[in-house]
Write an enzyme that holds these catalytic residues in place. Structure first.
Site, PDB file in Angstrom:
ATOM      1  N   PHE A   5     -30.678  63.264-152.359  1.00  0.00           N
ATOM      2  CA  PHE A   5     -29.396  62.542-152.414  1.00  0.00           C
ATOM      3  C   PHE A   5     -29.583  61.182-151.715  1.00  0.00           C
ATOM      4  CE2 PHE A   5     -28.654  67.113-152.128  1.00  0.00           C
ATOM      5  CZ  PHE A   5     -27.847  67.376-153.215  1.00  0.00           C
ATOM      6  N   ARG A  28     -30.211  57.984-139.339  1.00  0.00           N
ATOM      7  CA  ARG A  28     -31.448  57.399-139.897  1.00  0.00           C
ATOM      8  C   ARG A  28     -32.395  57.028-138.766  1.00  0.00           C
ATOM      9  NH1 ARG A  28     -27.736  53.927-143.441  1.00  0.00           N
ATOM     10  NH2 ARG A  28     -27.463  55.292-145.232  1.00  0.00           N
ATOM     11  N   ASP A  58     -32.673  61.350-156.352  1.00  0.00           N
ATOM     12  CA  ASP A  58     -31.243  61.219-156.664  1.00  0.00           C
ATOM     13  C   ASP A  58     -31.071  61.497-158.160  1.00  0.00           C
ATOM     14  OD1 ASP A  58     -28.807  59.689-154.897  1.00  0.00           O
ATOM     15  OD2 ASP A  58     -28.457  59.876-157.058  1.00  0.00           O
ATOM     16  N   SER A  59     -29.885  61.966-158.539  1.00  0.00           N
ATOM     17  CA  SER A  59     -29.641  62.242-159.958  1.00  0.00           C
ATOM     18  C   SER A  59     -29.098  61.008-160.674  1.00  0.00           C
ATOM     19  CB  SER A  59     -28.663  63.399-160.109  1.00  0.00           C
ATOM     20  OG  SER A  59     -27.447  63.070-159.465  1.00  0.00           O
ATOM     21  N   ALA A  96     -30.802  67.618-157.596  1.00  0.00           N
ATOM     22  CA  ALA A  96     -31.389  68.135-156.348  1.00  0.00           C
ATOM     23  C   ALA A  96     -31.484  69.659-156.353  1.00  0.00           C
ATOM     24  CB  ALA A  96     -30.565  67.667-155.154  1.00  0.00           C
ATOM     25  N   ASP A  98     -28.487  65.214-147.935  1.00  0.00           N
ATOM     26  CA  ASP A  98     -27.224  64.496-147.649  1.00  0.00           C
ATOM     27  C   ASP A  98     -26.375  64.422-148.917  1.00  0.00           C
ATOM     28  OD1 ASP A  98     -25.248  63.000-146.429  1.00  0.00           O
ATOM     29  OD2 ASP A  98     -26.293  61.092-146.712  1.00  0.00           O
ATOM     30  N   CYS A 129     -20.432  66.007-145.674  1.00  0.00           N
ATOM     31  CA  CYS A 129     -19.396  65.002-145.414  1.00  0.00           C
ATOM     32  C   CYS A 129     -18.047  65.480-145.943  1.00  0.00           C
ATOM     33  CB  CYS A 129     -19.782  63.643-146.000  1.00  0.00           C
ATOM     34  SG  CYS A 129     -20.031  63.659-147.763  1.00  0.00           S
TER      35      CYS A 129
HETATM   36  N1  SAH Z   1     -28.063  59.677-148.191  1.00  0.00           N
HETATM   37  C1  SAH Z   1     -27.492  58.522-148.818  1.00  0.00           C
HETATM   38  C2  SAH Z   1     -26.045  58.737-149.246  1.00  0.00           C
HETATM   39  C3  SAH Z   1     -25.821  59.901-150.168  1.00  0.00           C
HETATM   40  S1  SAH Z   1     -24.457  59.702-151.228  1.00  0.00           S
HETATM   41  C4  SAH Z   1     -27.652  57.326-147.915  1.00  0.00           C
HETATM   42  O1  SAH Z   1     -28.133  57.456-146.788  1.00  0.00           O
HETATM   43  O2  SAH Z   1     -27.299  56.213-148.332  1.00  0.00           O
HETATM   44  C5  SAH Z   1     -24.712  61.004-152.327  1.00  0.00           C
HETATM   45  C6  SAH Z   1     -25.749  60.750-153.398  1.00  0.00           C
HETATM   46  O3  SAH Z   1     -25.969  61.985-154.067  1.00  0.00           O
HETATM   47  C7  SAH Z   1     -25.350  59.753-154.476  1.00  0.00           C
HETATM   48  O4  SAH Z   1     -26.322  58.744-154.560  1.00  0.00           O
HETATM   49  C8  SAH Z   1     -25.315  60.567-155.779  1.00  0.00           C
HETATM   50  O5  SAH Z   1     -25.831  59.857-156.893  1.00  0.00           O
HETATM   51  C9  SAH Z   1     -26.256  61.710-155.427  1.00  0.00           C
HETATM   52  N2  SAH Z   1     -26.035  62.972-156.162  1.00  0.00           N
HETATM   53  C10 SAH Z   1     -24.866  63.565-156.501  1.00  0.00           C
HETATM   54  N3  SAH Z   1     -25.096  64.763-157.083  1.00  0.00           N
HETATM   55  C11 SAH Z   1     -26.435  64.934-157.110  1.00  0.00           C
HETATM   56  C12 SAH Z   1     -27.282  65.985-157.570  1.00  0.00           C
HETATM   57  N4  SAH Z   1     -26.791  67.083-158.112  1.00  0.00           N
HETATM   58  N5  SAH Z   1     -28.635  65.843-157.432  1.00  0.00           N
HETATM   59  C13 SAH Z   1     -29.138  64.711-156.864  1.00  0.00           C
HETATM   60  N6  SAH Z   1     -28.380  63.702-156.422  1.00  0.00           N
HETATM   61  C14 SAH Z   1     -27.059  63.798-156.531  1.00  0.00           C
END
Ligand code: SAH
Length: 390
Positions: A226, A210, A248-249, A277, A294, A334
């Site tokens: 995400f 970040r 985010d979803s 996404a 992410d 990850c």
């Molecule tokens: N980048 C974030 C952490 C990501 S965790 C940070 O810095 O804090 C992963 C995230 O992806 C979660 O919030 C989850 O709700 C979201 N997610 C999972 N599948 C998704 C999709 N298909 N489209 C959008 N978001 C999604």
């Protein structure tokens, strides 16, 4: 001392190299009488001492706590917690502008199965082995002794990391603290809710990445996909991004992002987008200077690896295709089963598919408070790239 488990002949090599796991197939002793979480002494086929660890009826049968003969008592925990906290102090992670870090990273801190995250005087514990849950009191006492006035509460959130133990209640082992609780990372304030949030409430492992995004964001239009609680979005805005869109979803994640946005001061515009996404990226206008990808782990097991690679490739190809000329893509995985070479190759093949000229500017990884035990390479899980797209 502890019940003895003997290994089959020749199965001691990985333990002698200090790998902290023993798989059930390596054991010659009949373990049916042992209970999950019990402490055991591990010996080789000639009954020579190898290790002390937690037993569990599972494929990873023993998680090693010590390669020296020892008693797992309050002194043991005090020493281990002291070590873990001291390392974070050496890393300069306890400051007025940074109150969030990982205090204990399982195998990376020689404590397999134990994760402790720290949010401005509150420690949140997630046990990944049943054995660890039996020492919660001792771990909490050690934390109190080491952190003294820097600790007001210890919360146990192990019910989701130990699915077989749904009967186990999450709750405070020491003190009490209302959620959300406010804590700073890189000088930015976040509302942290370990009770209702994902994992321990925040994705601490992206702190350094970040910070790097912040350095690149001045005057830029950024899409943070995400986003969860908006860490990347806030860092970009606070460091001068003109527009940031957070996607985010999950409705909860979008609400958390908006809550965190409201807690901080900056000049740029922020938009929250509730969407999938993959769908959104397909239709994305060529409008962003920086895109952050992410996603959650696409592959949690080896058998999902191929599918995961396809997923990463598709997602990255959309982003690379749709980014502005001279833009940057910050992309992560990850998934522990996708190593950094495989991830890099997958992103490169996405660039080929997108027919854009791409250069790798940065190779990213997990931060130092998520250390990798040199004898447990499986501990390396977070990898990322910053690409420059011509
Ligand atoms: N980048 C974030 C952490 C990501 S965790 C940070 O810095 O804090 C992963 C995230 O992806 C979660 O919030 C989850 O709700 C979201 N997610 C999972 N599948 C998704 C999709 N298909 N489209 C959008 N978001 C999604």
């Amino acid at each position: 001392m502890y019940p003895e488990i003997q290994l089959k002949k020749g199965k001691e090599f990985s333990i002698e190299r200090q790998h902290p796991w023993i798989f059930s197939g390596a054991i010659s002793t009949d373990c049916s009488a042992l209970t999950d979480g019990e402490l055991v002494t591990v010996t080789d086929a000639k009954k020579a001492f190898l290790a002390v660890g937690h037993y569990q009826h599972a494929s990873i049968a023993v998680r090693v706590l010590s390669f020296e003969p020892c008693v797992i008592d309050s002194e043991f925990w005090l020493k281990k917690i002291e070590n873990a906290v001291q390392l974070r102090r050496k890393l300069g992670l306890f400051t007025d502008s940074n109150e969030i870090c990982r205090l204990c990273h399982g195998e990376g801190d020689n404590l397999p199965g134990l994760v402790i995250d720290y949010y401005a005087k509150v420690a949140v514990i997630q046990c990944h082995s049943i054995g660890m849950t039996q020492h919660l009191e001792a771990i909490s006492l050690a934390l109190q002794q080491v952190l003294t006035s820097d600790l007001i509460a210890v919360y146990n959130k192990s019910s989701e990391t130990l699915p077989k133990r749904k009967d186990e209640q999450d709750g405070y082992v020491f003190g009490d603290c209302t959620v959300p609780h406010y804590a700073k990372e890189n000088g930015i304030t976040y509302a942290i809710d370990w009770v209702n949030g994902q994992k321990t409430g925040f994705f601490i492992d992206q702190r350094e990445n970040r910070r790097l995004l912040g350095l690149l964001s001045q005057g830029k239009k950024v899409l943070n996909t995400f986003c969860y609680s908006g860490g990347f979005s806030l860092q970009a805005l606070v460091q001068g991004a003109t527009v940031v869109s957070s996607l985010d979803s999950s409705k909860k994640a979008i609400a958390l992002t908006e809550e965190n946005i409201a807690l901080n001061q900056f000049e740029g515009e922020h938009h929250a987008i509730l969407a999938d996404a993959m769908d959104y990226m397909k239709e994305l206008p060529i409008d962003y200077d920086i895109i952050v990808l992410d996603p959650p782990a696409f592959a949690k097991h080896r058998d999902k690896k191929h599918q995961a690679i396809q997923g990463y490739k598709r997602l990255n190809a959309h982003a690379i295709r749709q980014i502005k000329s001279g833009g940057m893509l910050m992309t992560f995985s990850c998934s522990q089963v996708i190593d950094k070479v495989l991830f890099t190759n997958t992103v490169i093949s996405a660039a080929i598919e997108a027919k854009r000229n791409v250069r790798i500017l940065h190779q990213l990884h997990q931060p130092a408070d998520h250390p990798i035990n040199a004898f447990h390479p499986e501990g390396e899980y977070l990898k990322g790239l910053i690409l420059y797209v011509e």
